[in-house]
Design a protein around this motif. Structure first.
Motif, PDB file in Angstrom:
ATOM      1  N   ALA A 220      -5.346   5.187  -6.658  1.00 24.31           N
ATOM      2  CA  ALA A 220      -4.637   5.218  -5.694  1.00 24.31           C
ATOM      3  C   ALA A 220      -4.206   3.714  -5.664  1.00 24.31           C
ATOM      4  O   ALA A 220      -4.995   2.634  -6.075  1.00 24.31           O
ATOM      5  CB  ALA A 220      -5.399   5.735  -4.521  1.00 24.31           C
ATOM      6  N   PRO A 221      -3.033   3.312  -4.876  1.00 26.68           N
ATOM      7  CA  PRO A 221      -2.842   1.896  -4.868  1.00 26.68           C
ATOM      8  C   PRO A 221      -3.808   1.172  -4.047  1.00 26.68           C
ATOM      9  O   PRO A 221      -4.271  -0.138  -4.423  1.00 26.68           O
ATOM     10  CB  PRO A 221      -1.508   1.864  -3.693  1.00 26.68           C
ATOM     11  N   GLU A 222      -4.599   1.685  -3.239  1.00 34.86           N
ATOM     12  CA  GLU A 222      -5.581   0.831  -2.372  1.00 34.86           C
ATOM     13  C   GLU A 222      -7.018   0.709  -3.458  1.00 34.86           C
ATOM     14  O   GLU A 222      -7.737  -0.422  -3.217  1.00 34.86           O
ATOM     15  CB  GLU A 222      -6.106   1.605  -1.151  1.00 34.86           C
TER      16      GLU A 222
ATOM     17  N   SER B  57      -6.846 -10.816  -0.064  1.00 37.69           N
ATOM     18  CA  SER B  57      -7.453  -9.649  -0.900  1.00 37.69           C
ATOM     19  C   SER B  57      -8.007 -10.069  -2.071  1.00 37.69           C
ATOM     20  O   SER B  57      -8.471  -9.233  -2.920  1.00 37.69           O
ATOM     21  CB  SER B  57      -7.112  -8.391  -0.537  1.00 37.69           C
TER      22      SER B  57
ATOM     23  N   ILE C  71      -4.139  -4.965  -6.459  1.00 35.61           N
ATOM     24  CA  ILE C  71      -2.845  -5.412  -6.570  1.00 35.61           C
ATOM     25  C   ILE C  71      -2.324  -5.967  -5.444  1.00 35.61           C
ATOM     26  O   ILE C  71      -2.473  -5.447  -4.325  1.00 35.61           O
ATOM     27  CB  ILE C  71      -1.923  -4.177  -7.135  1.00 35.61           C
TER      28      ILE C  71
ATOM     29  N   ALA D  64      -8.743  -5.299   7.532  1.00 30.26           N
ATOM     30  CA  ALA D  64      -9.348  -4.388   8.009  1.00 30.26           C
ATOM     31  C   ALA D  64      -9.594  -3.117   7.168  1.00 30.26           C
ATOM     32  O   ALA D  64     -10.289  -2.302   7.575  1.00 30.26           O
ATOM     33  CB  ALA D  64      -8.197  -3.916   9.084  1.00 30.26           C
ATOM     34  N   ALA D  65      -9.199  -3.297   6.009  1.00 30.65           N
ATOM     35  CA  ALA D  65      -9.118  -2.090   5.024  1.00 30.65           C
ATOM     36  C   ALA D  65     -10.749  -2.464   4.227  1.00 30.65           C
ATOM     37  O   ALA D  65     -11.091  -1.522   3.384  1.00 30.65           O
ATOM     38  CB  ALA D  65      -8.055  -1.900   4.199  1.00 30.65           C
TER      39      ALA D  65
ATOM     40  N   PHE E 245      -4.475  -7.733   8.623  1.00 31.92           N
ATOM     41  CA  PHE E 245      -4.178  -6.182   8.224  1.00 31.92           C
ATOM     42  C   PHE E 245      -5.046  -5.961   6.948  1.00 31.92           C
ATOM     43  O   PHE E 245      -5.696  -4.971   6.995  1.00 31.92           O
ATOM     44  CB  PHE E 245      -2.733  -5.857   7.991  1.00 31.92           C
ATOM     45  N   GLY E 246      -4.796  -6.589   6.007  1.00 32.04           N
ATOM     46  CA  GLY E 246      -5.401  -6.472   4.751  1.00 32.04           C
ATOM     47  C   GLY E 246      -7.002  -6.510   4.902  1.00 32.04           C
ATOM     48  O   GLY E 246      -7.666  -5.799   3.978  1.00 32.04           O
TER      49      GLY E 246
ATOM     50  N   ARG F 248      -0.964 -13.187   3.071  1.00 33.62           N
ATOM     51  CA  ARG F 248      -1.442 -11.973   3.168  1.00 33.62           C
ATOM     52  C   ARG F 248      -1.648 -11.182   1.842  1.00 33.62           C
ATOM     53  O   ARG F 248      -2.843 -10.685   1.715  1.00 33.62           O
ATOM     54  CB  ARG F 248      -0.375 -10.962   3.995  1.00 33.62           C
ATOM     55  N   ALA F 249      -0.908 -11.497   0.918  1.00 37.31           N
ATOM     56  CA  ALA F 249      -1.198 -10.649  -0.391  1.00 37.31           C
ATOM     57  C   ALA F 249      -2.319 -11.375  -1.060  1.00 37.31           C
ATOM     58  O   ALA F 249      -3.239 -10.571  -1.940  1.00 37.31           O
ATOM     59  CB  ALA F 249       0.039 -10.542  -1.147  1.00 37.31           C
TER      60      ALA F 249
END
Lengths: 281, 239
Positions: free
Chosen positions: B72-74, B153, B78, B102-103, B99-100, B149-150
């Protein structure tokens, strides 16, 4: 120099052409509002039909709206995001209650849940009797008014940029996380507008309710049915009930018109023009 | 870190059939509009399902149709910055960056996420933007926030879709240097779609892939492509 009001196409000619329809819509409402004095309205509000019908309408429409949002949101999402012949068929199916007369939907519900209906006997063996109960009122409202929410929510979900959802996923969100943290907030104005339309439609539901739930004070007599009943005995009570229902609808219309634009305002605030000092150093 | 993409996918009117590879340095993807570049990035990110193929980053298999692997993307590690930057319009700049975070599991507390996001904004000279919403940012500001943001992570592979296309000439020049500096400092792979030959030079990309109608029609060093263009598009690009 100031641009003339209405621009090139919205001038006096267009206004003249618009007046007949405006009058057709406005005059009956004005007549309703003007035809009743405050004391008559107060008397109507004290009528024994009034309070139970208002309370029943409030309860059933809120219940119907809850069912519509809970069950309709996944359907709207699927309609917006999936593709293929099945989706188009489902879209058509969802729209059907809009074009089918409510009385027909009432008969269809009887054919489904009635004692000799498709599911009636099976439900009866479980001790569940739906027709002519308050639950039947909710069922009639759900069937007739769900399309408005589903269409609104699906259109709003379609406008959510695929890339935003992909970005949310690459930032670690699960499919549900991306749905609740990105898709729903962005689609919220459309969802609220659709929900308000559905609610208004449920509040006015008459035909399907009368056929499937009957007209019993306190259990199935909603406001529109109470107006119908009152009209047979006392026109003044009917007018008072109608005014209250109209007022409730107007109260619904105001947030219906303002809330979605309030919600979406911050989503599309105008971009600031590019200035050299705002550039990265 | 070596990465390889070899996929087939449906992309609108045509089939995408492309093989792209690289290592630590940025790889550039060029091609006319509608040639499938964005679809290829989406396939790599996991946002568009391929028909067949294999995607690996540093021995880590993201997708392998034969082995039945499809992360899955998550789960792919990437970073994806789409055209238009992909900032969430309903969240402030600070919330976008946070946002990133929080996951992450276990999920860091809200105050930690905001502190980390604020620190990152400070680092890229964007602290003054924290409370603003994306619609009020300039193109250059959006790009910096989206990139930050990218990168927060720490993705293994960064996908940038026309990162400079929406900027005016002056901010494009500034942003080009900023982007090249960041990608060089990171020393991790990136796949960058661009329409501008100056981006290729600024990024010092060792490899350029030219894509037309879903297929890679030429690949090699920028000098190779400039000297022996395989199509009119490539010739025009390096003119």
């Amino acid at each position: 120099m100031r641009e003339p009001r209405g621009g090139l196409w919205g001038g006096r000619g267009a206004l003249l052409a618009a007046i007949p329809m405006l009058a057709i819509v406005a005059i009956p409402l004005i007549a309703l509002a003007a035809g009743s004095s405050p004391s008559e309205i107060a008397a109507g509000a004290r009528h024994p039909l009034f309070a139970p019908a208002l309370w029943l309408s409030a309860r059933t429409t809120v219940a119907a709206l809850a069912v519509i949002v809970l069950a309709g949101t996944p359907l709207a999402w699927w309609l917006a995001r999936a593709s293929g012949r099945g989706v188009r068929a489902a879209e058509l199916l969802v729209d059907l209650p809009v074009v089918i007369p409510p009385a027909v939907m009432g008969i269809a519900l009887l054919q489904t849940f009635g004692p000799h209906g498709l599911l009636g006997p099976a439900l009866a063996s479980l001790g569940i009797h739906l027709p002519f109960t308050t639950s039947a009122v909710v069922a009639a409202q759900v069937v007739v008014s769900a399309p408005f929410y589903i269409q609104g929510a699906a259109a709003a979900f379609r406008r959510v940029d695929d890339d935003l959802l992909i970005v949310a996923r690459t930032l670690g969100q699960s499919p549900l996380g991306a749905f609740f943290r990105v898709a729903v907030p962005l689609a919220l104005p459309g969802m609220v507008a659709g929900a308000a339309l559905s609610w208004a439609r449920a509040l006015g539901e008459f035909g399907a309710t009368l056929f499937f739930a009957g007209n019993f004070t306190g259990s199935t007599q909603t406001m529109p049915l109470a107006i119908y009943t009152a009209l047979e005995s006392d026109t003044r009570v009917a007018v008072a009930l109608a005014l209250v229902l109209a007022a409730a609808s107007v109260l619904l219309l105001v947030p219906l018109r303002t809330l979605p634009s309030l919600l979406s305002r911050r989503l599309d605030r105008p971009s600031r023009p590019l200035h050299a000092h705002s550039l990265p150093k | 870190m070596r990465w390889q993409v070899q996929v087939r996918a449906r992309a609108g009117d045509f089939d995408l059939d492309a093989a792209v590879a690289g290592d630590g340095a940025p790889v550039v993807l060029i091609g006319p509009n509608g040639s499938g570049k964005t679809t290829l990035l989406r396939v790599v990110s996991g946002g568009h399902p391929p028909l067949a193929g294999r995607i690996t980053i540093g021995g880590h298999v993201l997708y392998d149709s034969q082995a039945g692997v499809c992360l899955a993307p998550e789960e792919r590690r990437i970073g994806y910055v789409p055209q238009g930057y992909g900032l969430f319009p309903h969240l402030s700049v600070l919330e976008n960056v946070a946002f990133g975070l929080a996951a992450a599991r276990p999920r860091p507390p809200r105050s930690h996420r905001r502190t980390a996001a604020a620190a990152l904004l400070e680092e890229i000279d964007c602290a003054h933007l924290a409370a603003r919403f994306p619609a009020t940012l300039s193109g250059g500001e959006k790009q910096r926030v989206a990139l930050a943001r990218a990168l927060l992570s720490e993705p293994d592979l960064l996908l940038l879709d026309e990162p400079l296309a929406a900027l005016d000439a002056a901010s494009r020049r500034d942003m080009r240097g900023y982007l090249a500096g960041h990608l060089a400092a990171r020393d991790k792979p990136a796949l960058v779609v661009t329409h501008d030959e100056r981006d290729v030079r600024a990024l010092e990309a060792p490899a350029v892939y030219a894509m037309e109608e879903g297929a890679i029609i030429q690949s090699g060093s920028p000098t190779d492509l400039a000297e022996h263009p395989a199509s009119d598009f490539v010739r025009e690009f390096f003119r």
